[in-house]
Design a protein around this motif. Structure first.
Motif, PDB file in Angstrom:
ATOM      1  N   HIS A  18      33.387  44.297  29.884  1.00 43.52           N
ATOM      2  CA  HIS A  18      32.859  43.062  30.479  1.00 43.52           C
ATOM      3  C   HIS A  18      33.722  42.613  31.665  1.00 43.52           C
ATOM      4  N   VAL A  19      35.020  42.634  31.491  1.00 40.12           N
ATOM      5  CA  VAL A  19      35.931  42.230  32.569  1.00 40.12           C
ATOM      6  C   VAL A  19      35.739  43.154  33.775  1.00 40.12           C
ATOM      7  N   CYS A  20      35.656  44.444  33.540  1.00 37.49           N
ATOM      8  CA  CYS A  20      35.444  45.389  34.639  1.00 37.49           C
ATOM      9  C   CYS A  20      34.121  45.126  35.339  1.00 37.49           C
ATOM     10  N   GLN A  21      33.089  44.857  34.572  1.00 40.75           N
ATOM     11  CA  GLN A  21      31.773  44.576  35.150  1.00 40.75           C
ATOM     12  C   GLN A  21      31.826  43.339  36.038  1.00 40.75           C
ATOM     13  N   VAL A  22      32.466  42.280  35.564  1.00 37.81           N
ATOM     14  CA  VAL A  22      32.578  41.042  36.347  1.00 37.81           C
ATOM     15  C   VAL A  22      33.334  41.297  37.647  1.00 37.81           C
ATOM     16  N   VAL A  23      34.470  41.972  37.553  1.00 37.05           N
ATOM     17  CA  VAL A  23      35.290  42.240  38.738  1.00 37.05           C
ATOM     18  C   VAL A  23      34.514  43.120  39.721  1.00 37.05           C
ATOM     19  N   CYS A  24      33.850  44.146  39.223  1.00 39.42           N
ATOM     20  CA  CYS A  24      33.071  45.020  40.103  1.00 39.42           C
ATOM     21  C   CYS A  24      31.958  44.246  40.801  1.00 39.42           C
ATOM     22  N   GLU A  25      31.271  43.379  40.071  1.00 40.54           N
ATOM     23  CA  GLU A  25      30.216  42.563  40.682  1.00 40.54           C
ATOM     24  C   GLU A  25      30.786  41.640  41.750  1.00 40.54           C
ATOM     25  N   GLU A  26      31.932  41.021  41.471  1.00 39.29           N
ATOM     26  CA  GLU A  26      32.555  40.124  42.442  1.00 39.29           C
ATOM     27  C   GLU A  26      32.931  40.857  43.724  1.00 39.29           C
ATOM     28  N   ARG A  27      33.321  42.110  43.607  1.00 40.26           N
ATOM     29  CA  ARG A  27      33.783  42.887  44.765  1.00 40.26           C
ATOM     30  C   ARG A  27      32.698  43.772  45.366  1.00 40.26           C
ATOM     31  N   GLY A  28      31.525  43.781  44.748  1.00 40.84           N
ATOM     32  CA  GLY A  28      30.453  44.621  45.266  1.00 40.84           C
ATOM     33  C   GLY A  28      30.728  46.100  45.090  1.00 40.84           C
ATOM     34  N   VAL A  29      31.338  46.455  43.960  1.00 36.37           N
ATOM     35  CA  VAL A  29      31.721  47.835  43.665  1.00 36.37           C
ATOM     36  C   VAL A  29      30.873  48.344  42.505  1.00 36.37           C
ATOM     37  N   LEU A  30      30.407  49.588  42.609  1.00 37.75           N
ATOM     38  CA  LEU A  30      29.705  50.196  41.486  1.00 37.75           C
ATOM     39  C   LEU A  30      30.720  50.585  40.414  1.00 37.75           C
ATOM     40  N   PRO A  31      30.483  50.203  39.163  1.00 42.69           N
ATOM     41  CA  PRO A  31      31.446  50.528  38.095  1.00 42.69           C
ATOM     42  C   PRO A  31      31.706  52.024  37.937  1.00 42.69           C
ATOM     43  N   ALA A  32      30.717  52.866  38.191  1.00 44.92           N
ATOM     44  CA  ALA A  32      30.893  54.303  38.019  1.00 44.92           C
ATOM     45  C   ALA A  32      31.474  54.993  39.256  1.00 44.92           C
ATOM     46  N   SER A  33      31.851  54.215  40.267  1.00 40.74           N
ATOM     47  CA  SER A  33      32.432  54.788  41.487  1.00 40.74           C
ATOM     48  C   SER A  33      33.941  54.979  41.328  1.00 40.74           C
ATOM     49  N   HIS A  34      34.531  55.626  42.310  1.00 41.59           N
ATOM     50  CA  HIS A  34      35.984  55.817  42.303  1.00 41.59           C
ATOM     51  C   HIS A  34      36.691  54.458  42.320  1.00 41.59           C
ATOM     52  N   ASP A  35      36.178  53.520  43.106  1.00 40.65           N
ATOM     53  CA  ASP A  35      36.771  52.179  43.142  1.00 40.65           C
ATOM     54  C   ASP A  35      36.619  51.479  41.793  1.00 40.65           C
ATOM     55  N   GLY A  36      35.479  51.684  41.136  1.00 43.04           N
ATOM     56  CA  GLY A  36      35.277  51.120  39.809  1.00 43.04           C
ATOM     57  C   GLY A  36      36.262  51.690  38.802  1.00 43.04           C
ATOM     58  N   GLU A  37      36.570  52.965  38.932  1.00 46.61           N
ATOM     59  CA  GLU A  37      37.564  53.590  38.047  1.00 46.61           C
ATOM     60  C   GLU A  37      38.940  52.970  38.252  1.00 46.61           C
ATOM     61  N   ARG A  38      39.291  52.699  39.491  1.00 47.65           N
ATOM     62  CA  ARG A  38      40.588  52.083  39.783  1.00 47.65           C
ATOM     63  C   ARG A  38      40.672  50.683  39.174  1.00 47.65           C
ATOM     64  N   ILE A  39      39.590  49.942  39.277  1.00 48.27           N
ATOM     65  CA  ILE A  39      39.561  48.611  38.666  1.00 48.27           C
ATOM     66  C   ILE A  39      39.713  48.733  37.161  1.00 48.27           C
ATOM     67  N   ALA A  40      38.962  49.653  36.542  1.00 47.71           N
ATOM     68  CA  ALA A  40      39.039  49.847  35.086  1.00 47.71           C
ATOM     69  C   ALA A  40      40.451  50.235  34.665  1.00 47.71           C
ATOM     70  N   ALA A  41      41.083  51.118  35.431  1.00 50.20           N
ATOM     71  CA  ALA A  41      42.446  51.548  35.093  1.00 50.20           C
ATOM     72  C   ALA A  41      43.421  50.381  35.175  1.00 50.20           C
TER      73      ALA A  41
END
Length: 96
Positions: A18-41
Motif C-alpha cells: 500500500h505504501v509503495c502504491q501511494v508513493v508511486c501514484e504521488e510520483r507518477g511512477v508505475l509500480p512494476a517499473s525500475h523506478d517502482g522497484e527502487r521505491i519498493a526497496a
C-alpha cells in the motif's frame, strides 16, 4: 523491525504494498517499473530499520525524496535498487 528469525507477516506485505502504491501514484511512477522497484526497496529498508507504521513510512519516504541534495532523477541514479544490491526482484504491489 525485522529481528533474526522474524519474517514478514502477510499484514506487513499488505502495508508495504500500500505504501509503495501511494508513493508511486504521488510520483507518477508505475509500480512494476525500475523506478517502482527502487521505491519498493527503499520502503522495505525503512521498514526493516524500524519504521513500521503507514504514516511514518510515507512521511519518511516523502522526506527522503525531498532532500535538497536529491532530485527525483538523482534518486534513481544514486539509490541502489534490488538488482544492484544483489537482492532478487521484489514487487510488493503484486501481493496486495
Amino acid at each position: 523491525m525485522l529481528y533474526p528469525g522474524r519474517f514478514l507477516e502477510p499484514s506487513d506485505v499488505v502495508l508495504l504494498a500500500h505504501v509503495c502504491q501511494v508513493v508511486c501514484e504521488e510520483r507518477g511512477v508505475l509500480p512494476a517499473s525500475h523506478d517502482g522497484e527502487r521505491i519498493a526497496a527503499h520502503v522495505l529498508r525503512l521498514f526493516m530499520n524500524g519504521l513500521t507504521g503507514e504514516n511514518e513510512l510515507l512521511e519518511a519516504e516523502r522526506n527522503w525524496a525531498r532532500r535538497p541534495d536529491r532530485s527525483f532523477h538523482q534518486i534513481h541514479a544514486n539509490d541502489a535498487g534490488p538488482r544492484e544490491a544483489g537482492y532478487s526482484k521484489l514487487h510488493l504491489t503484486s501481493w496486495s
